[in-house]
Design an enzyme around this catalytic site. Structure first.
Site, PDB file in Angstrom:
ATOM      1  N   SER A 158       0.830  -1.206   0.000  1.00  0.00           N
ATOM      2  CA  SER A 158       0.000   0.000   0.000  1.00  0.00           C
ATOM      3  C   SER A 158       0.865   1.256   0.000  1.00  0.00           C
ATOM      4  O   SER A 158       1.603   1.497  -0.963  1.00  0.00           O
ATOM      5  CB  SER A 158      -0.955  -0.047   1.192  1.00  0.00           C
ATOM      6  OG  SER A 158      -1.915   0.982   1.091  1.00  0.00           O
ATOM      7  N   ASP A 182      -0.418  -4.189  -3.966  1.00  0.00           N
ATOM      8  CA  ASP A 182      -1.558  -3.274  -4.047  1.00  0.00           C
ATOM      9  C   ASP A 182      -1.182  -1.860  -3.626  1.00  0.00           C
ATOM     10  O   ASP A 182      -1.640  -1.349  -2.578  1.00  0.00           O
ATOM     11  CB  ASP A 182      -2.749  -3.778  -3.227  1.00  0.00           C
ATOM     12  CG  ASP A 182      -4.069  -3.280  -3.813  1.00  0.00           C
ATOM     13  OD1 ASP A 182      -4.187  -3.240  -5.049  1.00  0.00           O
ATOM     14  OD2 ASP A 182      -4.977  -2.929  -3.049  1.00  0.00           O
ATOM     15  N   HIS A 252      -7.860  -5.281  -0.341  1.00  0.00           N
ATOM     16  CA  HIS A 252      -6.547  -4.626  -0.279  1.00  0.00           C
ATOM     17  C   HIS A 252      -5.518  -5.560   0.364  1.00  0.00           C
ATOM     18  O   HIS A 252      -4.403  -5.734  -0.146  1.00  0.00           O
ATOM     19  CB  HIS A 252      -6.705  -3.347   0.541  1.00  0.00           C
ATOM     20  CG  HIS A 252      -5.610  -2.351   0.379  1.00  0.00           C
ATOM     21  ND1 HIS A 252      -5.047  -2.002  -0.833  1.00  0.00           N
ATOM     22  CD2 HIS A 252      -4.965  -1.579   1.306  1.00  0.00           C
ATOM     23  CE1 HIS A 252      -4.124  -1.076  -0.652  1.00  0.00           C
ATOM     24  NE2 HIS A 252      -4.051  -0.803   0.645  1.00  0.00           N
TER      25      HIS A 252
END
Length: 451
Positions: A158, A182, A252
């Site tokens: 992330s 991600d 996610h």
């Protein structure tokens, strides 16, 4: 006096041993910290094969106190993302242990929970840039002591993915590899390359997308970008907000668990280059000739086996699908159907493979394919597991029209080709599929000599 000195010395020795054996834990905060806001603090937790389950806090400027940090080994940094509740990531210990089981490494878990834990996401994004500068200085220190930048691998999740890119840019793209799981979308989508991850940030950049419609980044960012299940909704994740926090984080976070499985080699997910997820599901992207004898690349830790050809090809978008839970990998077959019905038929196909007491299932229902007389319809059949030996095959046809009478699909030939193993395709000739009724048969090797 002698006894008192002896007891004092024994006490000091005990304290020193305790300090030497103390395991540093990832910072554990709570929602209250996130509401108040946390100031950035970067802690580096070192794991090696000598202390694989016990993290050691590493100084940013002095390695002399860390003899287990061997500069001749490759070094892998693991960088987490936004932590809105302050809790440690559930995968921290597991990823260190799995990486060390694969290679003799220095694994550094970057703990920037102080800075990532903040209900104000914009502040966490700001801290991403500051933490990147902090880590850049640390890596330059390693380089000054003889570490090779080419042997550094950064695994960023992330916000940690973009932090890895910023560090790589600060080091002129000299680090060996960035794996981005991600990468965050909010506050980075639309940014120029110097303010986010991009392919020039390392010698090789591989990216996984699992939440492009919410928390993740939609566009390609690496030399190869993997879009699991199209990059959006992940199977097994909640579909409504009534599921609570897991609704927001499941897609996610799935990126991390898919990568962990690739490190552990639980199974292999083959990914197919394609211009869109629709074309992939339609079976239009199953040709892997451009990658040579190795075939299409596999997702995850071992994608570097395709590094040279990927660097030559330029940015490559690939797709694969997964099961709802571990083992996530699926097995791909090409399914070719030729019918002799007079009229065009539309419908869905379910295929079951049977062998050694096991069953593998593939349902082709993303759309109703068209079946036309004496015309081969090519489909992608993705099975939930791989059977080494197929003894029987079951087929079921369901028409796309629910209001009319039951249809029959008169199949002249059906052919199943495993897309990863070089083995003769399986065939069956001249069968009748009644709608919604499974037809089971023993397949035979296809008659064609060229397959």
């Amino acid at each position: 006096m002698f006894l008192w000195q002896y007891l004092t010395l024994l006490q000091l020795t005990t304290v020193q041993i305790y300090k030497a054996q103390r395991c540093e834990e990832f910072t554990d905060l709570h929602l209250g910290h996130a509401i108040i806001g946390t100031r950035l603090k970067v802690r580096l937790l070192l794991y090696t094969r000598e202390n694989g389950t016990c993290g050691t806090l590493v100084s940013h400027t002095d390695l002399s106190a860390h003899p287990q940090f061997n500069l001749s080994r490759p070094t892998t940094f693991v960088i987490h993302g936004y932590r809105p509740t302050g809790s440690p990531p559930v995968w921290v210990q597991q990823i260190a242990e799995l990486l060390l089981a694969r290679e003799d490494l220095n694994v550094i878990v970057v703990d920037w929970n102080h800075g990532a834990s903040n209900v104000n996401y914009f502040k966490a994004v700001e801290n991403t840039y500051n933490a990147a500068n902090n880590l850049t200085a640390f890596i330059k220190m390693l380089q000054g002591r003889g570490a090779s930048l080419s042997s550094i691998h950064m695994i960023g999740i992330s916000l940690g993915a973009h932090m890895s890119g910023l560090i790589g840019a600060n080091l002129n793209g000299s680090i060996g590899r960035i794996t981005a799981l991600d990468p965050a979308g909010p506050q980075f989508t639309g940014n120029p390359p110097e303010h986010r991850l991009d392919p020039t940030d390392a010698q090789f950049v591989d990216v996984l997308h699992t939440d492009i419609d919410a928390l993740g980044f939609r566009e390609p960012l690496g030399h190869i970008d993997f879009y699991a299940n199209g990059g959006a909704d992940q199977p097994g994740c909640p579909k409504t907000i009534f599921s609570g926090g897991s609704y927001f984080r499941c897609d996610h976070q799935r990126s991390v668990f898919l990568f962990l499985e690739s490190v552990e080699r639980t199974c292999v997910s083959r990914a197919f280059p394609c211009s869109s997820y629709k074309d992939f599901l339609d079976g239009n992207c199953l040709n892997c000739d451009r990658f040579g004898a190795a075939g299409c690349p596999v997702f995850g830790y071992d994608v570097t086996d395709w590094k040279e050809v990927l660097l030559r090809l330029g940015q490559t978008k690939t797709y694969f699908t997964t099961n709802t839970d571990s083992p996530f990998c699926r097995t791909n077959y090409r399914l070719e159907v030729m019918i002799w019905n007079k009229d065009v038929q539309w419908g869905y196909i379910t295929v079951k493979l049977h062998g050694n007491g096991k069953e593998a299932v593939a349902t082709i229902d993303h759309k109703a394919p068209k079946f036309q007389k004496y015309t081969e319809t090519n489909l992608l059949a993705q099975f939930d597991k791989d059977l080494q030996s197929v003894e029987k095959v079951s087929l079921k046809f369901s028409s796309a029209n629910v209001f009319k009478h039951k249809y029959k699909l008169r199949v002249l030939r059906i052919r199943l080709t495993h897309l990863e193993r070089k083995e003769r395709p399986l065939c069956r000739y001249d069968i009748l599929l009644e709608e919604n009724k499974a037809f089971t048969f023993r397949p035979i090797s296809c008659e064609e000599s060229n397959f």
